[in-house]
Design an enzyme around this catalytic site. Structure first.
Site, short mmCIF file in Angstrom:
data_model
loop_
_atom_site.label_atom_id
_atom_site.label_comp_id
_atom_site.label_asym_id
_atom_site.label_seq_id
_atom_site.Cartn_x
_atom_site.Cartn_y
_atom_site.Cartn_z
N LYS A 236 43.26 31.77 38.01
CA LYS A 236 42.60 32.88 38.70
C LYS A 236 42.39 32.46 40.16
O LYS A 236 43.35 32.36 40.91
CB LYS A 236 41.32 33.23 37.96
CG LYS A 236 41.63 33.78 36.56
CD LYS A 236 40.44 34.02 35.67
CE LYS A 236 40.91 34.56 34.32
NZ LYS A 236 39.84 34.58 33.31
N ARG A 384 38.57 47.28 38.40
CA ARG A 384 38.11 45.97 38.83
C ARG A 384 38.92 45.51 40.04
O ARG A 384 40.15 45.54 40.03
CB ARG A 384 38.32 45.01 37.65
CG ARG A 384 37.34 43.89 37.56
CD ARG A 384 37.59 43.12 36.28
NE ARG A 384 38.91 42.51 36.24
CZ ARG A 384 39.17 41.29 35.75
NH1 ARG A 384 38.19 40.56 35.24
NH2 ARG A 384 40.39 40.82 35.73
#
Ligand SMILES: *Cc1c(COP(=O)(O)O)cnc(C)c1O
Length: 414
Positions: A236, A384
Site C-alpha cells: 500500500k 474511497r
C-alpha cells in the site's frame, strides 16, 4: 491580496479560478513535490495507493538485475553472495524507522494475514489460561477478524468484537490480547494507538496493531508507546508491488520470548544444521517461517529507496493538507448533500484517505475510473480516495473533485 492557501469559508463558494490558484500555491510550496519523479505515473489521478502503491522507477531496473545476474548467473551462490538469505531482516531494518521500531526487530515475509496469525497466537501463548478473550476491532478489515477467530479456536479462547473506540474500556482481567487496526480501511479513521495500547497494558494484556493503512502514511511510534506486536502490508503506502511480503515488528522483550506458532526452518537458530528439533533464532529471524520470496522482497527493497531523505513528519503534514484540500474542493464543487464524508474532520483522528458516502457509489466509482480518476469502492456505499503524499499533487486533488462533480451529475441524471 487574499492568501490562496487559506481554507474556503464554509458559507462562501469560491469564484472561478480560486481553487486553481490555491492548488498551484500549495504545489509550489510542497517540499515533497520532487518525489513524484521517482515513480512511474501518467495522466491518471491515482488515488488508490492505499490499495496498491504506484511503481517506483528503481524497481524494474533492480529486478532485471536480480533476475539476470543474481539468479541467472550466480544462481545458488546468491543466497550468500547477493545477501538473499538475510534480506528479510535487512529489509525489515529499512522499514523499522518508518514505524518507530529499533533495528533487529522487524522481519519481512509472508502476508499480513499470516503475520497476524503468528502475532496473535504468539501473544496468547504468553498469558495465563484465565485470560480467555481475544478482543478485536469490530469494524476490522475482514482477514484480521477471520484469523483472530481461528487463533481463538486454536488457543481455546473466545473472540469478542468491540468497536475500536471501546477497546480501551473493554480490556480487563479476561483479556488475552487485543487486535486493533491503526486506520480503519473503510472510513479512514485513525485510532488512538498510544491511548489504547496504554489501556490494554494497564489491563495486563499485550496488543497487536495492524498498520496496513498507516505504515508509510503517517508517523507510527511503536517503541515510544511500547507496542508489543505490529504487522503491516508493504504494497500500500510502501509501494512494494502486488502481494509484496508483509512485516512483523516485535518489542525487544516480546521478540526474545516469541513462541511462533509457525516455527519453520528459516526461524531456526542454525537452519543448515538441519536439526531434528527447533531451536528458535535470536533476533528478527525468529519471526520467519520458510524460504523468503526473494523477487518480491528485493522489489520491495528497491521500492524503499523512495524514502531516502524523506521525513515521515513532512509526509503527514502533506497528507493532512491534501485531505483538507480535497474536502474543501468537494464542498465547493459538488451540490450540498450529494456526498457525505465519513472520515473524521479532526486531524488527530484522520488517516490518509477520504471516504465519501454516495447511494450509487459503485457506479460513480466505475465512471470516475473511466474518466481517469482512480479510487475504489467499498460496500455498501463508500467511495474511497487514498492520498499518497510522495506522488499526489494538489492539482490532482482538485481535478479529482471536479471529475467527481461531473460524474455524480451524470449518474443522477441517468
Ligand atoms: C490490506 C489489509 C490487509 C491485507 O492482508 P493480506 O494478507 O496482505 O491480504 C490486512 N489487514 C488490513 C487492515 C488491511 O488493510
Amino acid at each position: 491580496m487574499a492568501d490562496p492557501t487559506a481554507p474556503v469559508p464554509p458559507d462562501a463558494r469560491p469564484g472561478p479560478g480560486v481553487l486553481d490558484a490555491r492548488a498551484a500555491a500549495l504545489d509550489a510550496a510542497d517540499p515533497l513535490r520532487e518525489r513524484r519523479a521517482a515513480f512511474v505515473l501518467d495522466d491518471t489521478v491515482y488515488l488508490d495507493g492505499n490499495s496498491l502503491g504506484a511503481l517506483p522507477r528503481a524497481v524494474p531496473v533492480r529486478l532485471a538485475e536480480v533476475v539476470a545476474r543474481e539468479w541467472g548467473e550466480l544462481r545458488i551462490r546468491s543466497w550468500t553472495e547477493s545477501g538473499w538469505w538475510t534480506a528479510p531482516e535487512r529489509v525489515g531494518d529499512r522499514i523499522a524507522p518508518l514505524v518507530g521500531s529499533g533495528p533487529g526487530r522487524v522481519v519481512v515475509g509472508d502476508s499480513t494475514s499470516v503475520n497476524l496469525f503468528k502475532a496473535l497466537v504468539g501473544a496468547v501463548r504468553t498469558v495465563p489460561d484465565d485470560r480467555d478473550e481475544i478482543l478485536v476491532d469490530a469494524a476490522t478489515f475482514p482477514t484480521d477478524g477471520y484469523i483472530a477467530a481461528s487463533a481463538a479456536r486454536l488457543t481455546g479462547r473466545t473472540l469478542r468484537p468491540v468497536p475500536a473506540a471501546g477497546i480501551a474500556a473493554a480490556a480487563g482481567p479476561r483479556t488475552a490480547v487485543a487486535l486493533v487496526n491503526h486506520v480503519d480501511y473503510r472510513t479512514g479513521t485513525l485510532h488512538d494507538l498510544p491511548g489504547i495500547t496504554a489501556a490494554v497494558h494497564a489491563a495486563g494484556a499485550p496488543v497487536v496493531w495492524d498498520l496496513c493503512h498507516s505504515a508509510g502514511a503517517l508517523p507510527v511510534e511503536l517503541d515510544a508507546h511500547g507496542v508489543d506486536f505490529a504487522v503491516g502490508c508493504t504494497y500500500k503506502y510502501l509501494n512494494g508491488g502486488p502481494g509484496a511480503p508483509a512485516f512483523l515488528a516485535l518489542r525487544a522483550d516480546r521478540l526474545a520470548a516469541f513462541d511462533s506458532p509457525l516455527p519453520g526452518w528459516n526461524s531456526h537458530a542454525d537452519p543448515f544444521a538441519m536439526a531434528a528439533h527447533h531451536t528458535p533464532a535470536t533476533g528478527a529471524a525468529r519471526g520467519r517461517v520458510g524460504t523468503p520470496d526473494i523477487l518480491s522482497l528485493l522489489a520491495l527493497d528497491a521500492a524503499l529507496d523512495v524514502w531516502d531523505g524523506v521525513d515521515i513528519g513532512a509526509v503527514r503534514t502533506k497528507s493532512l493538507a491534501l485531505t483538507d484540500f480535497f474536502l474543501d474542493c468537494v464542498a465547493a464543487e459538488l451540490p450540498p448533500g450529494t456526498v457525505e464524508s465519513v472520515t473524521p474532520a479532526d486531524h488527530a483522528r484522520r488517516g490518509s484517505q477520504i471516504a465519501l458516502r454516495h447511494p450509487d457509489a459503485a457506479t460513480v466509482m466505475d465512471r470516475l475510473i473511466a474518466a481517469g480518476v482512480v479510487g475504489d469502492f467499498r460496500p455498501p456505499d463508500v467511495l474511497r480516495f487514498g492520498f499518497t503524499p510522495l506522488y499526489t499533487s494538489f492539482a490532482d486533488t482538485l481535478r479529482a473533485a471536479r471529475t467527481l462533480r461531473r460524474v455524480v451529475g451524470e449518474t443522477a441524471s441517468a
